[in-house]
Design a protein around this motif. Structure first.
Motif, PDB file in Angstrom:
ATOM      1  N   CYS A 101       0.841  -1.199   0.000  1.00 12.89           N
ATOM      2  CA  CYS A 101       0.000   0.000   0.000  1.00 12.89           C
ATOM      3  C   CYS A 101       0.874   1.246   0.000  1.00 12.89           C
ATOM      4  N   THR A 102       0.557   2.173  -0.882  1.00 10.95           N
ATOM      5  CA  THR A 102       1.319   3.428  -0.970  1.00 10.95           C
ATOM      6  C   THR A 102       0.502   4.621  -0.491  1.00 10.95           C
ATOM      7  N   LEU A 103      -0.636   4.330   0.165  1.00 11.88           N
ATOM      8  CA  LEU A 103      -1.505   5.412   0.626  1.00 11.88           C
ATOM      9  C   LEU A 103      -1.369   5.667   2.117  1.00 11.88           C
ATOM     10  N   CYS A 104      -1.092   4.606   2.886  1.00 10.78           N
ATOM     11  CA  CYS A 104      -0.953   4.758   4.339  1.00 10.78           C
ATOM     12  C   CYS A 104       0.448   4.401   4.779  1.00 10.78           C
ATOM     13  N   GLU A 105       0.782   4.690   6.012  1.00 13.55           N
ATOM     14  CA  GLU A 105       2.119   4.437   6.536  1.00 13.55           C
ATOM     15  C   GLU A 105       2.350   2.978   6.870  1.00 13.55           C
ATOM     16  N   LEU A 106       1.277   2.190   7.012  1.00 14.38           N
ATOM     17  CA  LEU A 106       1.431   0.782   7.371  1.00 14.38           C
ATOM     18  C   LEU A 106       1.994  -0.044   6.216  1.00 14.38           C
ATOM     19  N   ASP A 109      -0.278  -5.248   2.430  1.00 12.57           N
ATOM     20  CA  ASP A 109      -0.397  -5.818   1.089  1.00 12.57           C
ATOM     21  C   ASP A 109      -1.465  -5.072   0.297  1.00 12.57           C
ATOM     22  N   ALA A 110      -1.133  -4.678  -0.946  1.00 11.49           N
ATOM     23  CA  ALA A 110      -2.081  -3.949  -1.782  1.00 11.49           C
ATOM     24  C   ALA A 110      -3.140  -4.889  -2.329  1.00 11.49           C
ATOM     25  N   VAL A 111      -4.401  -4.438  -2.302  1.00 12.03           N
ATOM     26  CA  VAL A 111      -5.504  -5.230  -2.849  1.00 12.03           C
ATOM     27  C   VAL A 111      -6.115  -4.548  -4.065  1.00 12.03           C
ATOM     28  N   SER A 112      -5.796  -3.258  -4.290  1.00 11.68           N
ATOM     29  CA  SER A 112      -6.373  -2.540  -5.424  1.00 11.68           C
ATOM     30  C   SER A 112      -5.471  -1.381  -5.826  1.00 11.68           C
ATOM     31  N   PHE A 113      -5.812  -0.802  -6.994  1.00 11.28           N
ATOM     32  CA  PHE A 113      -5.040   0.326  -7.511  1.00 11.28           C
ATOM     33  C   PHE A 113      -6.018   1.337  -8.097  1.00 11.28           C
ATOM     34  N   CYS A 114      -5.848   2.644  -7.750  1.00 11.04           N
ATOM     35  CA  CYS A 114      -6.695   3.713  -8.270  1.00 11.04           C
ATOM     36  C   CYS A 114      -5.946   4.451  -9.372  1.00 11.04           C
ATOM     37  N   TYR A 115      -6.543   4.479 -10.570  1.00 13.55           N
ATOM     38  CA  TYR A 115      -5.906   5.151 -11.698  1.00 13.55           C
ATOM     39  C   TYR A 115      -5.777   6.655 -11.465  1.00 13.55           C
ATOM     40  N   GLU A 116      -6.853   7.279 -10.947  1.00 18.10           N
ATOM     41  CA  GLU A 116      -6.850   8.725 -10.770  1.00 18.10           C
ATOM     42  C   GLU A 116      -5.861   9.156  -9.700  1.00 18.10           C
ATOM     43  N   CYS A 117      -5.791   8.406  -8.587  1.00 17.89           N
ATOM     44  CA  CYS A 117      -4.871   8.759  -7.495  1.00 17.89           C
ATOM     45  C   CYS A 117      -3.460   8.287  -7.775  1.00 17.89           C
ATOM     46  N   GLY A 118      -3.350   7.260  -8.615  1.00 16.56           N
ATOM     47  CA  GLY A 118      -2.036   6.708  -8.905  1.00 16.56           C
ATOM     48  C   GLY A 118      -1.438   6.006  -7.716  1.00 16.56           C
ATOM     49  N   THR A 119      -2.262   5.349  -6.881  1.00 18.83           N
ATOM     50  CA  THR A 119      -1.779   4.716  -5.657  1.00 18.83           C
ATOM     51  C   THR A 119      -2.314   3.300  -5.536  1.00 18.83           C
ATOM     52  N   PHE A 120      -1.486   2.445  -4.869  1.00 17.87           N
ATOM     53  CA  PHE A 120      -1.936   1.126  -4.456  1.00 17.87           C
ATOM     54  C   PHE A 120      -2.580   1.257  -3.072  1.00 17.87           C
ATOM     55  N   MET A 121      -3.574   0.410  -2.828  1.00 20.01           N
ATOM     56  CA  MET A 121      -4.303   0.526  -1.556  1.00 20.01           C
ATOM     57  C   MET A 121      -4.448  -0.835  -0.898  1.00 20.01           C
ATOM     58  N   CYS A 122      -4.237  -0.844   0.435  1.00 20.76           N
ATOM     59  CA  CYS A 122      -4.506  -2.040   1.219  1.00 20.76           C
ATOM     60  C   CYS A 122      -6.018  -2.139   1.430  1.00 20.76           C
ATOM     61  N   ALA A 123      -6.461  -3.184   2.139  1.00 19.04           N
ATOM     62  CA  ALA A 123      -7.901  -3.402   2.320  1.00 19.04           C
ATOM     63  C   ALA A 123      -8.547  -2.224   3.047  1.00 19.04           C
TER      64      ALA A 123
END
Length: 445
Positions: A101-106, A109-123
């Protein structure tokens, strides 16, 4: 990712040649900055010059002996690049294979990706992102499973306007050389000329494809001509071996007559081979240089096929494409090797007594010599029209007489003696200054 690329472009840290973040930024005298590797590829196409022309403004930068390696680094740009890489360390780590995950400090494991934000996201981040519709409404999100399965790609980011986040950049402003959305056109580019993005990219694609095809064809032509050069070299070697064999045969048959000239003749044939080698190697080197120049320019031009070209990038791409067009239009020298096969030898025992000038053909046959008068020495020179000038030098008397001959077979037919004639006045100076007269003998066509 497109948004990250736009962010890098907004910070002026994209190389106009490779369209990527600067790598080892180097600066020309005009202040324009490029990747060092890009400049080295660009310089490879201009090795015959002692300077570099800026692909953007065409200002000349003198190059040291080390060429691109001697250009100064742009420390300001390097600092911006370091800061950019530092702020996107998370993304770089993900792209290296660690899908966190590139959105939070933790950084779970990434479960998704947002095209507009350009970030991987955990659950957890994915859940929050989907709930905050007032902020993320309309964002396109794909699961990491789809990415792994190949049904979705994180490289397929929509071409969004950097100003109007939800608008696609479907238009190209021909006046400003930039892609923009409909809103940008209405606000800032109302009276400008426009093209559809797809049409512009199709034109660039077609132009690059055409240049690449022509480049490959041209390189193949040079390769075939190099093979022809080597074939001609072998023919020349065979002819020279035959020439040397004939010299040896004549020497054995007339040993008394040829004994004093044997080494001179062998030396002349060796010089003939050396000169042929030099000319063939020079011709081969020029062809290799053309191939390298075309390949280097092609590697730079090819970047425009899959990237958006605008402003400096488009200017650099256009200049390099034009230079490559010039390389592709240059004619291949088909005659140089053939000329070598038709050469004769003019030899002179300059400082021997008596001084003599003799004509040989490539098979070792010779004509009757022209001998100097007592106290004089003969120095021959040949021009591009096969005219033979023989300077008769009488040093004690301080007199030089130049006689013009025309080869007829293995004989020299006298045409004109200068004898004060104004027509040949310029010949005196030309022959005296010629490198031919500073040697005891020479050969030419």
């Amino acid at each position: 990712m497109a948004e990250k690329t736009e962010e890098a472009a907004s910070q002026n840290i994209l190389c106009p040649l490779c369209l990527d973040v600067f790598d080892n930024a180097s600066m020309l005298i005009c202040g324009h900055t490029f990747c060092k590797q890009c400049l080295e590829r660009y310089d490879a196409a201009h090795r015959d010059l002692d300077h570099m022309v800026c692909p953007l403004c065409r200002k000349v930068t003198k190059l040291a002996e080390s060429r691109v390696a001697g250009l100064p680094p742009n420390f300001t740009v390097k600092a911006l690049v370091d800061e950019y890489h530092s702020s996107h360390a998370g993304i770089n780590t993900v792209l290296d294979g660690q899908t966190r995950c590139t959105l939070c400090e933790l950084q779970g494991d990434a479960v998704s990706f947002c095209y507009e934000c350009g970030t991987f996201m955990c659950a957890k981040c994915h859940h929050g992102h989907s709930q905050l519709t007032s902020f993320f409404k309309g964002h396109q999100v794909v699961s990491m499973k789809d990415v792994v399965d190949g049904t979705a790609s994180i490289g397929q980011v929509r071409n969004k306007c950097f100003v109007h986040k939800h608008e696609n950049k479907d238009l190209f402003c021909e006046d400003c050389k930039v892609y923009l959305c409909l809103k940008c056109m209405i606000v800032d580019h109302r009276d400008h000329s426009f093209k559809n993005q797809a049409d512009v990219e199709r034109e660039i694609q077609q132009k690059v494809d055409n240049i690449l095809k022509r480049s490959n064809d041209r390189k193949n032509e040079f390769e075939k001509h190099i093979q022809n050069i080597e074939s001609k070299r072998q023919e020349i070697y065979t002819a020279i071996q035959k020439l040397q064999g004939n010299i040896e045969e004549a020497f054995m048959g007339k040993i008394d007559k040829l004994k004093e000239n044997r080494q001179l003749l062998i030396t002349e044939t060796q010089l003939l081979q050396e000169n042929c080698d030099k000319e063939l190697d020079a011709l081969k080197s020029r062809h290799r240089q053309k191939i390298e120049a075309i390949s280097s320019s092609v590697s730079l031009v090819a970047n425009g096929r899959s990237r958006h070209l605008e402003k400096d990038s488009l200017a650099a791409h256009s200049l390099i494409s034009s230079e490559l067009e010039g390389l592709l239009e240059e004619a291949i020298d088909e005659k140089s090797v053939t000329v070598l096969m038709t050469r004769v030898i003019i030899s002179s025992s300059c400082n021997n007594i008596p001084s003599r000038v003799r004509v040989y053909d490539r098979y070792g046959e010779s004509g009757d010599p022209i001998s100097a008068k007592e106290g004089e020495y003969l120095y021959p020179a040949v021009d591009e029209e096969d005219r033979v000038f023989i300077a008769s030098v009488n040093q004690p008397a301080g007199r030089i007489q130049i006689t013009l001959y025309r080869p007829e077979g293995l004989k020299l037919k006298k045409l004109v003696v200068n004898a004060g004639s104004p027509v040949l006045a310029y010949v005196d100076a030309a022959v005296l200054m010629s490198p031919t007269l500073r040697l005891c003998w020479d050969w030419t066509v």
